[in-house]
Design an enzyme around this catalytic site. Structure first.
Site, PDB file in Angstrom:
ATOM      1  N   GLU A   1     126.648  48.819  40.299  1.00 16.89           N
ATOM      2  CA  GLU A   1     127.898  48.152  40.143  1.00 16.89           C
ATOM      3  C   GLU A   1     128.072  46.686  39.297  1.00 16.89           C
ATOM      4  O   GLU A   1     126.746  46.062  39.859  1.00 16.89           O
ATOM      5  CB  GLU A   1     127.853  47.877  41.130  1.00 16.89           C
ATOM      6  CG  GLU A   1     128.816  46.536  42.378  1.00 16.89           C
ATOM      7  CD  GLU A   1     129.470  46.153  43.387  1.00 16.89           C
ATOM      8  OE1 GLU A   1     128.630  47.109  44.038  1.00 16.89           O
ATOM      9  OE2 GLU A   1     130.225  45.702  43.318  1.00 16.89           O
TER      10      GLU A   1
ATOM     11  N   LYS B   1     131.115  51.637  38.967  1.00 16.82           N
ATOM     12  CA  LYS B   1     131.732  50.431  39.914  1.00 16.82           C
ATOM     13  C   LYS B   1     132.142  48.977  39.062  1.00 16.82           C
ATOM     14  O   LYS B   1     131.867  47.804  39.720  1.00 16.82           O
ATOM     15  CB  LYS B   1     131.594  51.085  41.147  1.00 16.82           C
ATOM     16  CG  LYS B   1     132.134  49.497  42.502  1.00 16.82           C
ATOM     17  CD  LYS B   1     131.082  49.623  43.881  1.00 16.82           C
ATOM     18  CE  LYS B   1     132.093  48.828  45.040  1.00 16.82           C
ATOM     19  NZ  LYS B   1     131.704  49.261  46.138  1.00 16.82           N
TER      20      LYS B   1
HETATM   21  P1  13P Z   1     134.946  43.931  47.969  1.00 23.28           P
HETATM   22  O1  13P Z   1     135.641  45.168  46.771  1.00 23.28           O
HETATM   23  O2  13P Z   1     135.032  43.241  48.587  1.00 23.28           O
HETATM   24  O3  13P Z   1     134.073  43.315  46.213  1.00 23.28           O
HETATM   25  O4  13P Z   1     133.553  45.303  47.543  1.00 23.28           O
HETATM   26  C1  13P Z   1     132.905  45.495  46.988  1.00 23.28           C
HETATM   27  C2  13P Z   1     131.278  45.898  47.236  1.00 23.28           C
HETATM   28  O5  13P Z   1     130.694  47.518  47.493  1.00 23.28           O
HETATM   29  C3  13P Z   1     130.491  44.809  46.916  1.00 23.28           C
HETATM   30  O6  13P Z   1     129.219  45.140  46.583  1.00 23.28           O
END
Ligand code: 13P
Length: 346
Positions: free
Chosen positions: A176, A218
């Site tokens: 991510e 992600k």
């Molecule tokens: P949000 O969709 O609120 O941005 O959160 C996703 C997430 O996993 C943040 O690490």
């Protein structure tokens, strides 16, 4: 390493019309979310709230994986079943946030992510509790002189080391890299930064010999800064996001599941939907891994009160269904006003 296990997990997590729920707020973030509805954050209130979301009847129709926070692994549903076990029983793959939060580079607003020390041992512990995938978040701040190449490189290397360790333990890594929405920057600036970040991430994954076909990305979307004037519209966000992904993400990657990153629930759904109606051929599955954009309406409906649990579950299921439709390009804005058929099926 058994690629069998990784393969089986990917198969259950890449399902047309389904996405991932991020319910992995740290204790600090959970406190912020609960404070927004005037509920004090305690182990018990966090459990009650997560129970409502994770046991919303029928959520498995739209959700194939849930990212949990460590505390939740040892908590139980109202029927006395450990949350990961409950999820597995309804056909949702349990996963775990394994990073240990952010730290600042000295003298800078830029941050790196902590948690590589002892990661292998923690993964073994989480696996015993049923977790089959993991998540690690790196952040990038857009400002006048940031993100720097140094921060982009360091975060890419750490994401790759994390992903490698996960796969050595047969855990599917969610990688991510979040380009933060905060600021006044234009969508073009966001594009340039995201392109640089993703190029560096995939170069680092390759260097570490991470198996891309057993990895989930992600990312954030390519979007104007939250305080920008003339923010780009839905069409532009979808087009620029798909363009940057096509320019940087290898086609062997099975799935891209976006974070919502401060977009409103409606925006996050509309953007995902538009990506699927551009008539572009996408080599990967494209879906969601939202936290706030899936949970916010439910949190507001709940207000910490037992008598609101059913309304809160309905609100959650409605958002989950709209995002499921968006992941197939079947969402329409007027559905926001409709009572969708999300009535309890269990
Ligand atoms: P949000 O969709 O609120 O941005 O959160 C996703 C997430 O996993 C943040 O690490």
């Amino acid at each position: 390493m058994s690629t069998q296990e990784l393969k089986a997990t990917i198969k259950e997590m890449v399902v047309v019309g389904k996405g991932i729920l991020a319910a992995d707020e740290s204790v600090r973030t959970a406190a912020k979310r609960l404070a927004s509805i005037n509920v004090e954050s305690t182990e018990e209130t966090r459990k009650r709230y997560r129970n409502l979301i994770l046991t919303a009847p029928g959520n498995e129709k739209y959700i194939c994986g849930v990212i949990l926070f460590e505390e939740t692994l040892n908590q139980k549903t109202d029927s006395g079943i450990l949350f990961p076990k409950h999820l597995a029983e309804v056909g949702i793959v349990p996963g775990i946030k394994v990073d240990e939060g952010l730290a600042e580079f000295e003298g800078s607003i830029e941050q790196y992510t902590k948690g590589l020390d002892g990661l292998g041992n923690r993964l073994e512990k989480y696996k015993k509790l049923g977790c089959r995938f993991a998540k690690w978040r790196a952040v990038y701040h857009i400002a006048k002189d940031t993100p720097t190449s140094m921060a982009i490189k360091r975060n890419a290397q750490d994401l790759a080391k994390y992903a490698k360790i996960c796969q050595e333990h047969n855990v599917v890594p969610i990688v991510e890299p979040e380009v933060l929405i905060d600021g006044t920057h234009s969508i073009d600036t966001c594009y340039k930064v995201t392109e640089k970040v993703l190029k560096e991430v995939f170069a680092a994954l390759k260097k570490e010999n991470v198996m891309i076909n057993y990895t989930i990305l992600k990312p954030s979307m390519v979007i104007s800064g939250k305080e920008a004037s003339n923010r780009a519209n839905v069409d532009e966000v979808a087009k620029q996001t798909i363009k940057v992904l096509k320019a940087t993400v290898p086609s062997e990657l099975p799935s891209i599941n976006f974070l919502s990153g401060g977009q409103t629930p409606q925006e996050a759904t509309a953007h995902l939907n538009r990506m699927h109606t551009l008539n572009e051929k996408l080599p990967w599955y494209v879906s969601f891994s939202y936290a706030r954009a899936l949970q916010d309406p439910a949190l507001k409906a709940w207000q910490g009160k037992d008598e609101n649990i059913q309304a809160a579950q309905q609100a959650f299921l409605k958002r989950a269904k709209l995002n499921s439709l968006a992941a197939m390009g079947k969402y329409k804005a007027d559905m926001e006003e409709m009572d969708l058929d999300v009535v309890m099926v269990r």
